[in-house]
Scaffold this motif. Structure first.
Motif, PDB file in Angstrom:
ATOM      1  N   ALA A 247      19.744  11.828  -5.914  1.00  0.00           N
ATOM      2  CA  ALA A 247      18.990  11.445  -7.115  1.00  0.00           C
ATOM      3  C   ALA A 247      19.479  12.155  -8.381  1.00  0.00           C
ATOM      4  CB  ALA A 247      17.501  11.702  -6.913  1.00  0.00           C
ATOM      5  N   VAL A 248      20.791  12.111  -8.606  1.00  0.00           N
ATOM      6  CA  VAL A 248      21.316  12.681  -9.845  1.00  0.00           C
ATOM      7  C   VAL A 248      21.341  11.653 -10.967  1.00  0.00           C
ATOM      8  CG1 VAL A 248      22.685  14.431  -8.661  1.00  0.00           C
ATOM      9  CG2 VAL A 248      23.688  12.185  -9.139  1.00  0.00           C
ATOM     10  N   ASP A 249      21.192  10.376 -10.616  1.00  0.00           N
ATOM     11  CA  ASP A 249      21.145   9.316 -11.621  1.00  0.00           C
ATOM     12  C   ASP A 249      20.483   8.099 -10.994  1.00  0.00           C
ATOM     13  OD1 ASP A 249      21.432   7.939 -13.969  1.00  0.00           O
ATOM     14  OD2 ASP A 249      23.607   8.176 -14.098  1.00  0.00           O
ATOM     15  N   SER A 250      20.199   7.116 -11.833  1.00  0.00           N
ATOM     16  CA  SER A 250      19.549   5.896 -11.372  1.00  0.00           C
ATOM     17  C   SER A 250      20.498   5.066 -10.515  1.00  0.00           C
ATOM     18  CB  SER A 250      19.083   5.079 -12.580  1.00  0.00           C
ATOM     19  OG  SER A 250      18.598   3.820 -12.186  1.00  0.00           O
ATOM     20  N   CYS A 251      19.994   4.570  -9.396  1.00  0.00           N
ATOM     21  CA  CYS A 251      20.761   3.659  -8.534  1.00  0.00           C
ATOM     22  C   CYS A 251      19.756   2.750  -7.849  1.00  0.00           C
ATOM     23  CB  CYS A 251      21.583   4.443  -7.517  1.00  0.00           C
ATOM     24  SG  CYS A 251      22.520   3.384  -6.373  1.00  0.00           S
ATOM     25  N   VAL A 252      19.576   1.554  -8.394  1.00  0.00           N
ATOM     26  CA  VAL A 252      18.520   0.663  -7.917  1.00  0.00           C
ATOM     27  C   VAL A 252      19.055  -0.749  -7.782  1.00  0.00           C
ATOM     28  CG1 VAL A 252      16.326  -0.433  -8.530  1.00  0.00           C
ATOM     29  CG2 VAL A 252      16.615   2.026  -8.844  1.00  0.00           C
ATOM     30  N   MET A 253      18.732  -1.382  -6.660  1.00  0.00           N
ATOM     31  CA  MET A 253      19.004  -2.797  -6.433  1.00  0.00           C
ATOM     32  C   MET A 253      17.663  -3.522  -6.474  1.00  0.00           C
ATOM     33  SD  MET A 253      21.056  -4.457  -3.234  1.00  0.00           S
ATOM     34  CE  MET A 253      21.555  -6.168  -3.199  1.00  0.00           C
ATOM     35  N   GLY A 254      17.568  -4.587  -7.266  1.00  0.00           N
ATOM     36  CA  GLY A 254      16.262  -5.131  -7.607  1.00  0.00           C
ATOM     37  C   GLY A 254      15.695  -6.179  -6.693  1.00  0.00           C
ATOM     38  N   LYS A 255      15.938  -6.105  -5.406  1.00  0.00           N
ATOM     39  CA  LYS A 255      15.315  -7.052  -4.490  1.00  0.00           C
ATOM     40  C   LYS A 255      13.803  -6.878  -4.451  1.00  0.00           C
ATOM     41  CE  LYS A 255      18.943  -9.208  -2.842  1.00  0.00           C
ATOM     42  NZ  LYS A 255      19.101 -10.669  -3.063  1.00  0.00           N
ATOM     43  N   SER A 256      13.348  -5.644  -4.564  1.00  0.00           N
ATOM     44  CA  SER A 256      11.918  -5.345  -4.478  1.00  0.00           C
ATOM     45  C   SER A 256      11.646  -4.070  -5.266  1.00  0.00           C
ATOM     46  CB  SER A 256      11.502  -5.171  -3.013  1.00  0.00           C
ATOM     47  OG  SER A 256      10.163  -4.752  -2.911  1.00  0.00           O
ATOM     48  N   ASN A 257      11.037  -4.221  -6.457  1.00  0.00           N
ATOM     49  CA  ASN A 257      10.800  -3.089  -7.348  1.00  0.00           C
ATOM     50  C   ASN A 257       9.346  -3.055  -7.803  1.00  0.00           C
ATOM     51  OD1 ASN A 257      13.448  -2.325  -7.231  1.00  0.00           O
ATOM     52  ND2 ASN A 257      14.004  -3.116  -9.236  1.00  0.00           N
ATOM     53  N   LEU A 258       8.787  -1.853  -7.846  1.00  0.00           N
ATOM     54  CA  LEU A 258       7.416  -1.630  -8.296  1.00  0.00           C
ATOM     55  C   LEU A 258       7.450  -0.670  -9.480  1.00  0.00           C
ATOM     56  CD1 LEU A 258       4.664  -2.540  -6.701  1.00  0.00           C
ATOM     57  CD2 LEU A 258       4.434  -0.095  -6.316  1.00  0.00           C
ATOM     58  N   TYR A 259       6.856  -1.068 -10.608  1.00  0.00           N
ATOM     59  CA  TYR A 259       6.807  -0.191 -11.775  1.00  0.00           C
ATOM     60  C   TYR A 259       5.619  -0.597 -12.643  1.00  0.00           C
ATOM     61  CZ  TYR A 259       9.732  -4.174 -13.236  1.00  0.00           C
ATOM     62  OH  TYR A 259      10.253  -5.435 -13.441  1.00  0.00           O
ATOM     63  N   ARG A 260       5.389   0.160 -13.713  1.00  0.00           N
ATOM     64  CA  ARG A 260       4.251  -0.092 -14.597  1.00  0.00           C
ATOM     65  C   ARG A 260       4.699  -0.849 -15.846  1.00  0.00           C
ATOM     66  NH1 ARG A 260       3.754   5.059 -12.604  1.00  0.00           N
ATOM     67  NH2 ARG A 260       1.819   5.521 -11.447  1.00  0.00           N
ATOM     68  N   ARG A 261       3.956  -1.905 -16.168  1.00  0.00           N
ATOM     69  CA  ARG A 261       4.292  -2.681 -17.365  1.00  0.00           C
ATOM     70  C   ARG A 261       4.162  -1.831 -18.624  1.00  0.00           C
ATOM     71  NH1 ARG A 261       0.856  -7.995 -18.168  1.00  0.00           N
ATOM     72  NH2 ARG A 261      -0.769  -6.413 -17.975  1.00  0.00           N
ATOM     73  N   SER A 262       3.160  -0.948 -18.666  1.00  0.00           N
ATOM     74  CA  SER A 262       2.955  -0.112 -19.854  1.00  0.00           C
ATOM     75  C   SER A 262       4.161   0.767 -20.133  1.00  0.00           C
ATOM     76  CB  SER A 262       1.709   0.758 -19.667  1.00  0.00           C
ATOM     77  OG  SER A 262       1.826   1.570 -18.512  1.00  0.00           O
ATOM     78  N   GLU A 263       4.895   1.157 -19.098  1.00  0.00           N
ATOM     79  CA  GLU A 263       6.096   1.977 -19.291  1.00  0.00           C
ATOM     80  C   GLU A 263       7.307   1.117 -19.602  1.00  0.00           C
ATOM     81  OE1 GLU A 263       4.593   5.723 -16.562  1.00  0.00           O
ATOM     82  OE2 GLU A 263       5.958   4.248 -15.678  1.00  0.00           O
ATOM     83  N   LEU A 264       7.377  -0.067 -19.010  1.00  0.00           N
ATOM     84  CA  LEU A 264       8.470  -0.978 -19.324  1.00  0.00           C
ATOM     85  C   LEU A 264       8.398  -1.414 -20.792  1.00  0.00           C
ATOM     86  CD1 LEU A 264      10.916  -2.520 -18.279  1.00  0.00           C
ATOM     87  CD2 LEU A 264       9.381  -4.354 -17.545  1.00  0.00           C
TER      88      LEU A 264
ATOM     89  N   ALA B  13       0.831  -1.212   0.000  1.00  0.00           N
ATOM     90  CA  ALA B  13       0.000   0.000   0.000  1.00  0.00           C
ATOM     91  C   ALA B  13       0.860   1.256   0.000  1.00  0.00           C
ATOM     92  CB  ALA B  13      -0.927  -0.012   1.221  1.00  0.00           C
ATOM     93  N   ARG B  14       1.883   1.281   0.827  1.00  0.00           N
ATOM     94  CA  ARG B  14       2.755   2.461   0.872  1.00  0.00           C
ATOM     95  C   ARG B  14       3.545   2.620  -0.425  1.00  0.00           C
ATOM     96  NH1 ARG B  14       2.983   1.047   6.619  1.00  0.00           N
ATOM     97  NH2 ARG B  14       4.559  -0.548   6.184  1.00  0.00           N
ATOM     98  N   SER B  15       3.895   1.516  -1.061  1.00  0.00           N
ATOM     99  CA  SER B  15       4.635   1.578  -2.317  1.00  0.00           C
ATOM    100  C   SER B  15       3.767   2.122  -3.447  1.00  0.00           C
ATOM    101  CB  SER B  15       5.166   0.188  -2.684  1.00  0.00           C
ATOM    102  OG  SER B  15       6.037  -0.307  -1.690  1.00  0.00           O
ATOM    103  N   VAL B  16       2.507   1.709  -3.495  1.00  0.00           N
ATOM    104  CA  VAL B  16       1.595   2.242  -4.504  1.00  0.00           C
ATOM    105  C   VAL B  16       1.380   3.737  -4.270  1.00  0.00           C
ATOM    106  CG1 VAL B  16      -0.756   2.126  -5.425  1.00  0.00           C
ATOM    107  CG2 VAL B  16       0.480   0.016  -4.895  1.00  0.00           C
ATOM    108  N   ASP B  17       1.288   4.144  -3.005  1.00  0.00           N
ATOM    109  CA  ASP B  17       1.210   5.574  -2.691  1.00  0.00           C
ATOM    110  C   ASP B  17       2.388   6.324  -3.304  1.00  0.00           C
ATOM    111  OD1 ASP B  17      -1.162   5.600  -1.289  1.00  0.00           O
ATOM    112  OD2 ASP B  17      -0.223   5.299   0.666  1.00  0.00           O
ATOM    113  N   ALA B  18       3.595   5.770  -3.129  1.00  0.00           N
ATOM    114  CA  ALA B  18       4.799   6.433  -3.645  1.00  0.00           C
ATOM    115  C   ALA B  18       4.808   6.462  -5.168  1.00  0.00           C
ATOM    116  CB  ALA B  18       6.050   5.723  -3.121  1.00  0.00           C
TER     117      ALA B  18
END
Length: 451
Positions: free
Chosen positions: A210-227, A153-158
């Motif tokens: 946040a000057v560039d992307s820095c992500v570790m993929g243990k837990s990621n939320l995104y939209r398929r339409s954008e991927l 729920a908090r992730s969808v909020d973000a």
């Protein structure tokens, strides 16, 4: 004058590193010490955006039952859970079936897929569930991760946060890993000490700036339409977008070993979207990790970063506690004499205090007295191992992952690697352009008809 100038530059660098450390510490306090309940946690399904939770499974990971159960118990009314395996006989299936019986009211099912879309086994594992997912929002959650009931729920909020003037829209929400292990092996203790202090501190600081992307993929939320609009080319998207025969969407990232980082970078650079850290952590169950496992895990990801971001990887040793302290002492001694050595105990005490404060912010409680000595011992060993591991990683260009060896190329792509000595591979990397030209010339000559 030259010595003084170099000394001032060294002290400036020392100040910059301390600024980053304090930024990570303060940001961790602000973000993780208060985790409010989201209104979506009690919203009816008609008002909650639909989410498809994808969990790739392979064998019996540490804490697997509890990890998977945390997905079934999310306080969210509109999600489906897709549990992905690559065969009917995977050892994770009995655990999955038990949870399906325990939570019959949860919209969950098993997806079996062994389609080969690239060298990355995680992408191959997920691709069928990715296509079958009922919702546009995807939450890809590794099998060794446990999450709190309010995380979704908090992730969808973000992810759906309103865009402020002058800000970019959020395209991906991720969670900083917080390691835990019930098995007191040396490798597991080192991994805990690394992930819960230095890694978390730097990860949070970099994502705060946040000057560039820095992500570790243990837990990621995104939209398929954008991927579906990106392919890892990392150039700003234009319509029509050139796919270079790579396609788009998740399948296009099967050629990368660090598909999580590349997906995040693609959303950032190709669609001009930004990322956000949720106030939750991805609780990373380590299991029984040997000393050798720890070393080669660190080597693997340094080698991946080396190819994808060489400059940042070269700088990395000069951000570590011991090297930074030696820089400070050397520069201060050049300016003020032997009194400079007095900074060492102050430096180490403050550095440890900052790291433990980050640990407390992520955990939600102080380091337990019963674990304090073992944790600090592992922390000290981790600091001393940082430079030797970095040197070992820089002397090779292949990695081992899930029983297979891969060669990493300059584009970040990987291919199956033949057995060979890492040192010889390192020298070949330096001559790769020349070798490729020579191979092309030889192929051209062999293709010409004999006269």
């Amino acid at each position: 004058m030259v010595n003084s100038t170099v000394a001032f530059i060294g002290l400036l660098w020392y100040g910059i590193i301390w600024s980053i450390c304090l930024l990570g510490c303060c940001a961790a306090r602000k973000r993780y010490r208060l985790r409010p309940r989201s209104p979506l946690a009690s919203a009816p399904s008609s008002q909650a955006p639909g989410v498809s939770v994808l969990r790739p499974l392979k064998g019996l990971d540490a804490n697997l039952y509890e990890n998977l159960e945390s997905s079934f118990t999310q306080e969210y009314s509109n999600f489906e859970l897709l549990l992905c395996v690559d065969g009917d006989h995977d050892q994770a299936l009995p655990v999955v079936e038990e949870l399906l019986r325990k939570y019959p009211h949860v919209n969950a099912r098993v997806v079996i897929s062994n389609e080969d879309v690239g060298v990355n086994p995680k992408v191959n594992n997920l691709i069928q569930a990715y296509r079958e997912a009922a919702h546009d929002i995807l939450w890809v959650l590794d099998s060794n991760i446990t999450v709190d009931p309010g995380t979704l729920a908090r992730s969808v909020d973000a992810l759906n946060k309103p865009v402020s003037p002058g800000k970019k829209r959020i395209g991906l929400v991720h969670h900083v890993p917080f390691a835990f292990s019930n098995q007191s092996t040396l490798g597991a203790r080192l991994e805990e000490a690394f992930l819960n202090t230095n890694h978390a501190k730097m990860y949070i600081a970099i994502n705060t700036v946040a000057v560039d992307s820095c992500v570790m993929g243990k837990s990621n939320l995104y939209r398929r339409s954008e991927l579906e609009l990106v392919n890892g080319h990392l150039k700003r998207r234009r319509d029509p977008h050139e796919d270079n025969e790579r396609g788009f969407g998740l399948a296009a990232f099967g050629r990368f070993l660090a598909e999580d980082n590349m997906i995040a970078a693609a959303l950032w650079h190709e669609l001009d979207l930004r990322h956000d850290l949720s106030c939750d952590v991805a609780q990373n169950a380590i299991g029984s990790m040997s000393f050798s496992d720890y070393i080669w895990r660190r080597v693997r990801w340094i080698r991946v970063r080396k190819i994808m971001s060489l400059a940042a990887t070269l700088v990395e040793p000069f951000t570590e506690c011991i090297i930074v302290s030696l820089i400070a002492v050397t520069c201060l001694r050049a300016l003020f004499g032997r009194v400079a050595f007095l900074i060492l105990p102050i430096h180490y005490v403050l550095w440890i205090w900052v790291d433990l404060d980050v640990y407390e912010s992520l955990a939600g409680y102080p380091l337990l007295p019963s674990k304090r000595l073992a944790f600090l011992s592992a922390w000290i060993m981790r600091e001393f191992l940082a430079l030797p591991i970095w040197i070992l990683a820089m002397l090779g260009n292949t990695v081992s992952w899930r029983g297979k060896r891969y060669r990493i190329f300059r584009s970040g792509e990987v291919g199956n690697a033949e057995n060979g000595k890492p040192l010889s591979q390192w020298f070949r990397f330096g001559r790769r352009a020349t070798m490729e030209r020579e191979e092309a010339r030889q192929e051209l000559l062999s293709a010409q008809p004999l006269t």
